[in-house]
Design an enzyme around this catalytic site. Sequence first.
Site, mmCIF file in Angstrom:
data_model
loop_
_atom_site.group_PDB
_atom_site.id
_atom_site.type_symbol
_atom_site.label_atom_id
_atom_site.label_comp_id
_atom_site.label_asym_id
_atom_site.label_seq_id
_atom_site.Cartn_x
_atom_site.Cartn_y
_atom_site.Cartn_z
ATOM 1 N N GLU A 287 0.823 -1.222 0.000
ATOM 2 C CA GLU A 287 0.000 0.000 0.000
ATOM 3 C C GLU A 287 0.851 1.265 0.000
ATOM 4 O O GLU A 287 0.840 2.036 0.965
ATOM 5 C CB GLU A 287 -0.875 0.026 1.254
ATOM 6 C CG GLU A 287 -1.785 -1.152 1.377
ATOM 7 C CD GLU A 287 -2.421 -1.269 2.753
ATOM 8 O OE1 GLU A 287 -3.519 -1.835 2.830
ATOM 9 O OE2 GLU A 287 -1.820 -0.786 3.735
ATOM 10 N N ARG A 327 3.043 19.914 7.240
ATOM 11 C CA ARG A 327 4.041 18.952 7.701
ATOM 12 C C ARG A 327 5.226 19.564 8.466
ATOM 13 O O ARG A 327 5.650 18.998 9.476
ATOM 14 C CB ARG A 327 4.514 18.067 6.544
ATOM 15 C CG ARG A 327 3.360 17.271 5.901
ATOM 16 C CD ARG A 327 3.826 16.225 4.910
ATOM 17 N NE ARG A 327 4.465 15.101 5.560
ATOM 18 C CZ ARG A 327 5.763 14.920 5.632
ATOM 19 N NH1 ARG A 327 6.575 15.773 5.068
ATOM 20 N NH2 ARG A 327 6.241 13.870 6.264
ATOM 21 N N CYS A 358 -1.750 33.132 10.819
ATOM 22 C CA CYS A 358 -1.483 33.896 12.022
ATOM 23 C C CYS A 358 -1.007 33.028 13.159
ATOM 24 O O CYS A 358 -1.735 32.814 14.139
ATOM 25 C CB CYS A 358 -2.729 34.655 12.443
ATOM 26 S SG CYS A 358 -2.830 36.192 11.566
ATOM 27 N N TYR A 387 0.614 13.946 1.278
ATOM 28 C CA TYR A 387 0.252 14.488 2.590
ATOM 29 C C TYR A 387 0.368 16.013 2.639
ATOM 30 O O TYR A 387 0.746 16.591 3.653
ATOM 31 C CB TYR A 387 1.079 13.829 3.703
ATOM 32 C CG TYR A 387 0.960 12.319 3.716
ATOM 33 C CD1 TYR A 387 -0.248 11.712 4.016
ATOM 34 C CD2 TYR A 387 2.039 11.499 3.386
ATOM 35 C CE1 TYR A 387 -0.383 10.329 4.006
ATOM 36 C CE2 TYR A 387 1.912 10.119 3.372
ATOM 37 C CZ TYR A 387 0.697 9.536 3.678
ATOM 38 O OH TYR A 387 0.573 8.177 3.662
HETATM 39 N N1 LLP Z 1 -1.156 1.569 4.705
HETATM 40 C C1 LLP Z 1 -1.513 1.928 5.940
HETATM 41 C C2 LLP Z 1 -2.312 0.995 6.755
HETATM 42 C C3 LLP Z 1 -1.131 3.170 6.454
HETATM 43 O O1 LLP Z 1 -1.473 3.501 7.685
HETATM 44 C C4 LLP Z 1 -0.374 4.054 5.637
HETATM 45 C C5 LLP Z 1 0.026 5.365 6.133
HETATM 46 C C6 LLP Z 1 -0.024 3.647 4.354
HETATM 47 C C7 LLP Z 1 -0.425 2.391 3.922
HETATM 48 C C8 LLP Z 1 0.778 4.510 3.414
HETATM 49 O O2 LLP Z 1 2.030 4.788 3.928
HETATM 50 P P1 LLP Z 1 3.124 5.554 3.038
HETATM 51 O O3 LLP Z 1 3.506 4.634 1.905
HETATM 52 O O4 LLP Z 1 2.501 6.792 2.532
HETATM 53 O O5 LLP Z 1 4.233 5.815 3.975
HETATM 54 N N2 LLP Z 1 0.703 12.180 7.511
HETATM 55 C C9 LLP Z 1 2.007 11.538 7.678
HETATM 56 C C10 LLP Z 1 2.009 10.123 7.145
HETATM 57 C C11 LLP Z 1 0.980 9.252 7.792
HETATM 58 C C12 LLP Z 1 0.986 7.861 7.253
HETATM 59 C C13 LLP Z 1 -0.159 7.096 7.807
HETATM 60 N N3 LLP Z 1 -0.319 5.807 7.257
HETATM 61 C C14 LLP Z 1 3.048 12.375 6.975
HETATM 62 O O6 LLP Z 1 2.702 13.404 6.407
HETATM 63 O O7 LLP Z 1 4.220 12.042 7.009
#
Ligand code: LLP
Length: 438
Positions: A287, A327, A358, A387
Amino acid sequence: HGTSKINDLGHLEIGGCDTVQLKEEYGTPLYIVDEILVRKRAREYMDAFRASGLKFQVAYASKAFSVTAMCALAEQEGLSLDVVSDGELYTALLAGFPTERIHFHGNNKTPNEIEMALDARIGCFVVDNLVELQLLQAMASEKNQQVNILLRVTPGVEAHTHEYISTGQTDSKFGFDIGNGAAFEAIEQALKQPNLKLLGLHSHIGSQIFEVEGFQMAIERVASFTKEVKSKLNVVFQVVNLGGGFGIRYFEGDTPLQVSQYVKAITDGVKLHFADIGEELPEIWVEPGRSMVGEAGTTLYTVGAIKNIPGVRKYVSVDGGMTDNPRPALYDSKYEAILANRANEATEETVSIAGKACESGDMLIWDLELPQVETGDLLAVSCTGAYNYSMSSNYNRIRRPAVVFVQNGESDLVVRRESHEDIVRNDIIPARISKQTI
Ligand code: LLP
């Protein structure tokens, strides 16, 4: 990254589009997505899995960037889709995404969300807890449906960039712990549900991971747990989902692996640890979110106010900030940027990039080297594809920027800039407070 270059005018060009012209056409702040780079990443994942000979699905984690055009692109590239809310599901359905390739995640799916997903006949629910298991069984039974599920387990591996921690019992809001018997009990329960078909297990160990050891540890633990389940319950799973978390290069110091290296480590690990469990190797699902879209995104801002505090710091304010990219404020994330309208000029000064919200925490980049900055310059912040739009807000009632896809010298608007009407669309003034009588 990708198809970016500096053109003869000294302007940053992405996907063959001059960013100075993009500003003329769409205004700023503007999210620019390099479509060719997204497609390239998608193909790297698909090709690497094909090369492994295993059965697989690559589900794009749409939380990273969920808009209809992106869902449509993911479908064109043969990806599956991971959604975590009714909003992401609605977006996928509106884009016409094939529902059998949609997987539904989340630690607190509401009855309404489950109903919507059942009615759409999505491919799989990733069940997180026993409350959800019971609810899903009851609702599936009422609708007389057979529903595919995975159970989300916490394998006791947590990974963050370079560090991966092995914890005996994971303190996490997500999933069933393998270590304390919760996962085993959940499997026993799931197997008893007449309307649920348990395809296998899901594990996600973290995000922005640079090394393969964490994934290898997770595979090993899920495999040994799968063996235990087989010997005690005589069931063999068809699917292992290893989640996302593959890292990207935000700035100079980041050292992610290539997509093919992550995938090879995973498929090799599965071949090694699952070889003697079932008659054939399980199907592997992943994923990726950030790694699919992160490097393909650039945010274009116009420089406004400049405040120089001699001997201390020069603050350069842009027309966006934490509302389009929370972020840095949330995670202390680091970004790189250049002047898009003078991309060929040597750096001359160190400045700090401030957002327009602000609060003093709204700083995008501290201590950035740039040419002498002037009001009206264009600042391009790279690696904002994941994100950013998906975590944007209307704080200070700032309108969300537009999003354009660029490729081969063409740009297409995929999300319109929010209007003032959009901002107040859901506001209501109760009659007793209203000045107007209607
Ligand atoms: N699968 C599950 C169950 C997840 O919880 C996540 C991300 C992904 C896949 C995808 O992960 P990636 O390949 O994008 O690392 N908002 C945070 C990142 C939160 C990720 C949450 N889960 C940021 O801006 O760094």
